[in-house]
Motif scaffolding. Structure first.
Motif, PDB file in Angstrom:
ATOM      1  N   ALA A   8     -25.059 -51.079  66.537  1.00 42.79           N
ATOM      2  CA  ALA A   8     -24.524 -50.361  65.383  1.00 42.79           C
ATOM      3  C   ALA A   8     -23.703 -51.275  64.490  1.00 42.79           C
ATOM      4  O   ALA A   8     -23.599 -51.037  63.284  1.00 42.79           O
ATOM      5  CB  ALA A   8     -23.680 -49.178  65.853  1.00 42.79           C
ATOM      6  N   ASP A   9     -23.106 -52.331  65.064  1.00 47.02           N
ATOM      7  CA  ASP A   9     -22.287 -53.242  64.274  1.00 47.02           C
ATOM      8  C   ASP A   9     -22.994 -54.571  64.040  1.00 47.02           C
ATOM      9  O   ASP A   9     -22.373 -55.556  63.672  1.00 47.02           O
ATOM     10  CB  ASP A   9     -20.936 -53.484  64.970  1.00 47.02           C
ATOM     11  N   GLU A  13     -27.789 -53.655  60.897  1.00 47.45           N
ATOM     12  CA  GLU A  13     -27.382 -52.254  60.760  1.00 47.45           C
ATOM     13  C   GLU A  13     -26.317 -52.088  59.679  1.00 47.45           C
ATOM     14  O   GLU A  13     -26.312 -51.080  58.958  1.00 47.45           O
ATOM     15  CB  GLU A  13     -26.875 -51.727  62.105  1.00 47.45           C
ATOM     16  N   ARG A  14     -25.434 -53.059  59.564  1.00 44.97           N
ATOM     17  CA  ARG A  14     -24.431 -52.988  58.494  1.00 44.97           C
ATOM     18  C   ARG A  14     -25.094 -53.080  57.124  1.00 44.97           C
ATOM     19  O   ARG A  14     -24.692 -52.393  56.181  1.00 44.97           O
ATOM     20  CB  ARG A  14     -23.389 -54.096  58.657  1.00 44.97           C
ATOM     21  N   GLU A  17     -26.691 -49.674  56.332  1.00 47.55           N
ATOM     22  CA  GLU A  17     -25.689 -48.676  55.962  1.00 47.55           C
ATOM     23  C   GLU A  17     -25.145 -48.935  54.561  1.00 47.55           C
ATOM     24  O   GLU A  17     -24.976 -48.006  53.758  1.00 47.55           O
ATOM     25  CB  GLU A  17     -24.546 -48.687  56.988  1.00 47.55           C
ATOM     26  N   LYS A  20     -27.800 -48.034  51.960  1.00 45.43           N
ATOM     27  CA  LYS A  20     -27.923 -46.591  51.769  1.00 45.43           C
ATOM     28  C   LYS A  20     -26.936 -46.101  50.718  1.00 45.43           C
ATOM     29  O   LYS A  20     -27.286 -45.329  49.814  1.00 45.43           O
ATOM     30  CB  LYS A  20     -27.686 -45.875  53.098  1.00 45.43           C
ATOM     31  N   THR A  21     -25.707 -46.567  50.802  1.00 46.02           N
ATOM     32  CA  THR A  21     -24.685 -46.179  49.825  1.00 46.02           C
ATOM     33  C   THR A  21     -25.012 -46.724  48.439  1.00 46.02           C
ATOM     34  O   THR A  21     -24.925 -46.001  47.437  1.00 46.02           O
ATOM     35  CB  THR A  21     -23.308 -46.691  50.267  1.00 46.02           C
ATOM     36  N   ALA A  40     -21.576 -55.139  53.542  1.00 46.93           N
ATOM     37  CA  ALA A  40     -22.028 -55.317  54.924  1.00 46.93           C
ATOM     38  C   ALA A  40     -21.342 -56.495  55.608  1.00 46.93           C
ATOM     39  O   ALA A  40     -21.661 -56.804  56.759  1.00 46.93           O
ATOM     40  CB  ALA A  40     -23.539 -55.524  54.957  1.00 46.93           C
ATOM     41  N   VAL A  61     -34.569 -47.878  54.459  1.00 52.35           N
ATOM     42  CA  VAL A  61     -33.453 -46.931  54.408  1.00 52.35           C
ATOM     43  C   VAL A  61     -33.979 -45.511  54.203  1.00 52.35           C
ATOM     44  O   VAL A  61     -33.553 -44.567  54.878  1.00 52.35           O
ATOM     45  CB  VAL A  61     -32.469 -47.313  53.290  1.00 52.35           C
ATOM     46  N   GLN A  64     -35.615 -44.056  57.370  1.00 58.81           N
ATOM     47  CA  GLN A  64     -34.604 -43.591  58.319  1.00 58.81           C
ATOM     48  C   GLN A  64     -34.055 -42.233  57.898  1.00 58.81           C
ATOM     49  O   GLN A  64     -33.840 -41.343  58.732  1.00 58.81           O
ATOM     50  CB  GLN A  64     -33.469 -44.602  58.427  1.00 58.81           C
ATOM     51  N   GLU A  65     -33.830 -42.078  56.590  1.00 55.72           N
ATOM     52  CA  GLU A  65     -33.290 -40.808  56.107  1.00 55.72           C
ATOM     53  C   GLU A  65     -34.300 -39.680  56.280  1.00 55.72           C
ATOM     54  O   GLU A  65     -33.941 -38.570  56.674  1.00 55.72           O
ATOM     55  CB  GLU A  65     -32.882 -40.932  54.643  1.00 55.72           C
ATOM     56  N   ASN A  97     -27.499 -38.298  50.101  1.00 54.42           N
ATOM     57  CA  ASN A  97     -28.808 -38.536  50.693  1.00 54.42           C
ATOM     58  C   ASN A  97     -29.929 -37.956  49.834  1.00 54.42           C
ATOM     59  O   ASN A  97     -31.023 -38.514  49.762  1.00 54.42           O
ATOM     60  CB  ASN A  97     -28.869 -37.946  52.098  1.00 54.42           C
TER      61      ASN A  97
END
Length: 204
Positions: A8-9, A13-14, A17, A20-21, A40, A61, A64-65, A97
């Motif tokens: 996750a870190d 993965e960062r 994430e 996505k934003t 990230a 991304v 995944q959503e 999202n």
């Protein structure tokens, strides 16, 4: 051996994430890879080491959503009103999202086929087709029309601000007042009722 916490870190993965934003805010064309890298806590070069292009990063991304949406909303062709209510709930709780997905529809439409979207659409329409054959849904409808109409109704209010409230307000803030909570509840009820009128279970 890498644990779930370390995955996750991980830089990858960062990056996902942060992307996505960034994509939700600015779309594909407007998203900046250097901003994704900064958020990230990595380098722009590392982003491109994991993902060959910004479009590829967006597709991963978005994939995944879509998987998260499918798991949270659980299409049940024998209960399309309930499904519409779950889709509404998901996107009113995750408005960013919904913007993320709509950027892809705007910017990628007609440019190339998306195998993930095509496969997911085919799977859902086949579920609907089987329900029609089993007598749970009116067989006169095209399954793709059913899926499209239900999805459009379910998201009709997800990116609309209640009267007197800004759209970027969080769900918790928006539901703080009784009047606003009643407004959102009424919109959900209207969606469920509309789907029930359009696609009731076929009479045996």
């Amino acid at each position: 051996m890498m644990t779930s916490a370390s995955r996750a870190d991980s830089p990858r993965e960062r990056i996902l994430e942060a992307a996505k934003t960034e994509f939700a805010l600015h779309g594909i064309a407007g998203a900046r890879v250097d901003q994704i890298a900064k958020s990230a806590r990595t380098s722009k070069e590392r982003v491109y080491a994991y993902f060959h292009s910004k479009t590829e990063l967006y597709r991963i991304v978005a994939t995944q959503e879509m998987e998260a949406i499918a798991a949270a909303t659980r299409l049940d062709p024998t209960d399309l009103p309930g499904y519409a209510g779950r889709v509404h709930d998901y996107f009113t709780a995750h408005r960013d999202n919904l913007r993320l997905m709509r950027w892809g529809q705007l910017e990628l439409l007609g440019n190339s086929s998306d195998e993930v979207v095509d496969a997911m659409t085919a799977r859902k329409t086949e579920q609907i087709r089987r329900a029609q054959l089993d007598g749970h849904l009116d067989p006169d409808w095209d399954p793709l029309d059913i899926l499209t109409f239900v999805s459009q109704l379910a998201t009709a209010w997800a990116d609309q601000a209640p009267p007197g409230r800004p759209l970027n307000e969080t769900p918790d803030e928006a539901s703080a007042g009784v009047a606003q909570a009643a407004f959102l509840s009424a919109r959900r009820a209207a969606i469920v009722a509309a789907v029930e009128k359009l696609f009731p279970a076929a009479q045996s």
